[in-house]
Design a protein around this motif. Sequence first.
Motif, PDB file in Angstrom:
ATOM      1  N   VAL A  58      47.301  25.096  66.016  1.00  0.00           N
ATOM      2  CA  VAL A  58      46.877  23.825  66.590  1.00  0.00           C
ATOM      3  C   VAL A  58      45.789  23.228  65.715  1.00  0.00           C
ATOM      4  CG1 VAL A  58      46.057  22.673  68.681  1.00  0.00           C
ATOM      5  CG2 VAL A  58      47.370  24.811  68.872  1.00  0.00           C
ATOM      6  N   GLN A  59      46.110  22.112  65.091  1.00  0.00           N
ATOM      7  CA  GLN A  59      45.181  21.469  64.167  1.00  0.00           C
ATOM      8  C   GLN A  59      44.258  20.513  64.911  1.00  0.00           C
ATOM      9  OE1 GLN A  59      45.086  22.069  60.851  1.00  0.00           O
ATOM     10  NE2 GLN A  59      46.880  23.394  60.727  1.00  0.00           N
ATOM     11  N   ALA A  60      43.015  20.425  64.454  1.00  0.00           N
ATOM     12  CA  ALA A  60      42.054  19.494  65.031  1.00  0.00           C
ATOM     13  C   ALA A  60      42.212  18.120  64.400  1.00  0.00           C
ATOM     14  CB  ALA A  60      40.634  20.009  64.817  1.00  0.00           C
ATOM     15  N   GLU A  61      42.075  17.048  65.203  1.00  0.00           N
ATOM     16  CA  GLU A  61      42.152  15.701  64.662  1.00  0.00           C
ATOM     17  C   GLU A  61      40.952  15.404  63.764  1.00  0.00           C
ATOM     18  OE1 GLU A  61      42.779  12.731  67.576  1.00  0.00           O
ATOM     19  OE2 GLU A  61      44.597  13.670  68.390  1.00  0.00           O
ATOM     20  N   GLU A  62      39.784  15.859  64.172  1.00  0.00           N
ATOM     21  CA  GLU A  62      38.573  15.712  63.364  1.00  0.00           C
ATOM     22  C   GLU A  62      38.026  17.107  63.096  1.00  0.00           C
ATOM     23  OE1 GLU A  62      35.781  12.988  64.990  1.00  0.00           O
ATOM     24  OE2 GLU A  62      37.299  11.461  65.429  1.00  0.00           O
ATOM     25  N   ALA A  63      38.525  17.744  62.036  1.00  0.00           N
ATOM     26  CA  ALA A  63      38.255  19.158  61.771  1.00  0.00           C
ATOM     27  C   ALA A  63      36.799  19.402  61.385  1.00  0.00           C
ATOM     28  CB  ALA A  63      39.177  19.669  60.679  1.00  0.00           C
ATOM     29  N   GLN A  83      44.940  25.304  77.683  1.00  0.00           N
ATOM     30  CA  GLN A  83      43.766  24.473  77.910  1.00  0.00           C
ATOM     31  C   GLN A  83      42.650  24.799  76.930  1.00  0.00           C
ATOM     32  OE1 GLN A  83      43.528  21.843  80.384  1.00  0.00           O
ATOM     33  NE2 GLN A  83      41.887  21.412  78.923  1.00  0.00           N
ATOM     34  N   ALA A  84      42.432  26.087  76.685  1.00  0.00           N
ATOM     35  CA  ALA A  84      41.381  26.486  75.747  1.00  0.00           C
ATOM     36  C   ALA A  84      41.682  25.960  74.353  1.00  0.00           C
ATOM     37  CB  ALA A  84      41.239  28.004  75.731  1.00  0.00           C
ATOM     38  N   ALA A  85      42.931  26.072  73.921  1.00  0.00           N
ATOM     39  CA  ALA A  85      43.303  25.590  72.587  1.00  0.00           C
ATOM     40  C   ALA A  85      43.125  24.084  72.483  1.00  0.00           C
ATOM     41  CB  ALA A  85      44.749  25.973  72.287  1.00  0.00           C
ATOM     42  N   GLN A  86      43.485  23.375  73.532  1.00  0.00           N
ATOM     43  CA  GLN A  86      43.348  21.922  73.515  1.00  0.00           C
ATOM     44  C   GLN A  86      41.884  21.518  73.399  1.00  0.00           C
ATOM     45  OE1 GLN A  86      45.737  19.752  76.434  1.00  0.00           O
ATOM     46  NE2 GLN A  86      44.010  18.366  76.805  1.00  0.00           N
ATOM     47  N   ASP A  87      41.022  22.156  74.179  1.00  0.00           N
ATOM     48  CA  ASP A  87      39.602  21.793  74.150  1.00  0.00           C
ATOM     49  C   ASP A  87      38.925  22.229  72.851  1.00  0.00           C
ATOM     50  OD1 ASP A  87      39.824  20.595  76.582  1.00  0.00           O
ATOM     51  OD2 ASP A  87      38.962  22.240  77.729  1.00  0.00           O
ATOM     52  N   LEU A  88      39.298  23.382  72.335  1.00  0.00           N
ATOM     53  CA  LEU A  88      38.745  23.824  71.051  1.00  0.00           C
ATOM     54  C   LEU A  88      39.178  22.885  69.932  1.00  0.00           C
ATOM     55  CD1 LEU A  88      39.289  27.672  71.425  1.00  0.00           C
ATOM     56  CD2 LEU A  88      37.073  26.531  71.188  1.00  0.00           C
TER      57      LEU A  88
END
Length: 331
Positions: A58-63, A83-88
């Motif tokens: 899962v890549q972050a939009e603003e890494a 949920q944890a992956a989404q919030d991280l």
Amino acid sequence: MIRKLLFLLLFFLPFLSLHAQDVKPLGIALENYDYPFPVNYIQLELQDESLKMAYMDVQAEEANGKTVMLMHGKNFCGAYWRQAAQDLSEAGFRVIIPDQIGFGKSSKPVDLQYTFHLLAQNTKKLLDSLGIENISVLGHSMGGMVATRFVLMYPEMVDKLILENPIGLEDWKVKVPYHAVDYWYEQELKKNYESIKKYQLESYYDGKWDPAYDQWVNILAGWTLSPMYPQVAWNAALTYDMIFTQPVVYEFEHVQAPTLLIIGQRDRTALGKNWVSEEVRETLGDYPALGKATAEKIPDAELVELDNVGHLPHIEAYERFIAPLLSFLKD
């Protein structure tokens, strides 16, 4: 034998609970179960078998340049980290979520000699394939044992370690009689929706059930309805033997990474506690005491105790789980 099992299933179907009737047969690698993020695979050649290890990336939009790996427990798969992956990810972290071999969407070997060293090594190969050299590792339940072994084997890679109600904080074989793999296999073959829910209700949630927990029962129960379930059950039996015979409790003092322990205080999970006297049983799975003892063993450890929470803080009390996690990772 298969005909007999099918007959029994058809005979008892009208008597099953509504929730049990809602359970659908699942493929051996959860082919007909959707994960929250795209699933990728790496190929592993292990003990003369060609196996696939599933993972989500899962890549972050603003890494922020940091990566966190989330490691599942024995009776779970990577999907419960949604949920944890989404919030991280929203906080800037890249999130890697593997399904260990034998679990979730990964291959179920015909006959593998399981060790925590092997699972850690497989995970290292996954990270190497992605070019990841530094990572924070979060392990829940059995995933805590895998995470601890990974940190001990590859300390140069690990920025931080987080243990969420890990098992392996005590050595059960000191107090609990040994049962061979064949025994575990027989017990796995007996499982159904009702027995799986009963175990989770008593062991994970201390008798406090929320309908939202049904989805994690349904995955395991769906496997029991599959014609390939004996192979799933055999892998489950082998991993029970691994957990029982390969404790990490004696090595916490060697953990070099800064460590956060998130411990739900209602948790009383312990392998084999039904095989011992009531007097001995009272000494097993005492997570309030185990959390404190483990925090003292790890050189650089912080302990967060969650009152009135059981074995799965990130499911049962998510907001109380994610706040200290994010604070620790951002520190």
